[in-house]
Design a protein around this motif. Structure first.
Motif, mmCIF file in Angstrom:
data_model
loop_
_atom_site.group_PDB
_atom_site.id
_atom_site.type_symbol
_atom_site.label_atom_id
_atom_site.label_comp_id
_atom_site.label_asym_id
_atom_site.label_seq_id
_atom_site.Cartn_x
_atom_site.Cartn_y
_atom_site.Cartn_z
ATOM 1 N N HIS A 1 5.316 24.115 30.000
ATOM 2 C CA HIS A 1 5.143 23.985 28.567
ATOM 3 C C HIS A 1 3.706 24.267 28.195
ATOM 4 C CE1 HIS A 1 4.228 19.993 30.185
ATOM 5 N NE2 HIS A 1 3.429 19.837 29.153
ATOM 6 N N GLU B 1 3.223 19.329 22.287
ATOM 7 C CA GLU B 1 3.790 20.093 23.391
ATOM 8 C C GLU B 1 4.799 21.099 22.856
ATOM 9 O OE1 GLU B 1 5.356 17.598 26.471
ATOM 10 O OE2 GLU B 1 3.361 16.984 27.093
ATOM 11 N N HIS C 1 0.399 23.528 25.396
ATOM 12 C CA HIS C 1 -0.182 22.469 24.577
ATOM 13 C C HIS C 1 -0.926 23.076 23.402
ATOM 14 C CE1 HIS C 1 -0.012 20.380 28.570
ATOM 15 N NE2 HIS C 1 0.513 19.467 27.797
#
Length: 124
Positions: A72, A85, A74
């Motif tokens: 993922h 996220e 940020h």
């Protein structure tokens, strides 16, 4: 062992955490571990890629478990330090395609985008 207790507690966190906040949590649970032990354990977890480090522009260093997470990105607000996220398979797929085209073998992935969140932008 102390190491296993710390690993278990770190992996239980569902959000980003600063080491000092983690130490406070330990003390609130009546676990008396030295600050040096906690910092050393975090370094070992980081070296083993069991946690990842996220730095904010104002110098905060936060950690999160990586074992059970999908890749993922940020988004980090430069004003308030809030971390959002993004779990978007398209981003991961695109990065994998580039690696394949370039014959590049990734060992670690970390995508951090710094900017200003909507509430902070509205305050300007």
């Amino acid at each position: 062992s102390v190491f296993m207790i710390l690993i278990t507690l770190v992996m239980m966190f569902k959000h980003h955490i600063e080491i000092e906040d983690f130490i406070t949590t330990l003390r609130n649970k009546n676990l008396k571990l030295s600050r040096a032990t906690v910092y050393r354990t975090f370094k070992q977890l980081l070296d083993a890629e069991l946690i990842q480090k996220v730095s904010t522009r104002d110098g905060k260093v936060l950690y999160e478990p990586t074992m059970t997470q999908t890749q993922h990105a940020h988004l980090i607000c430069n004003c308030c330090g809030q971390i959002f996220e993004i779990k978007e398979p398209l981003i991961e797929d695109t990065l994998k395609k580039y690696c394949k085209v370039l014959d590049f073998i990734p060992n670690y992935q970390s995508l951090h985008i710094y900017g200003v969140c909507k509430p902070c932008s509205d305050q300007r």
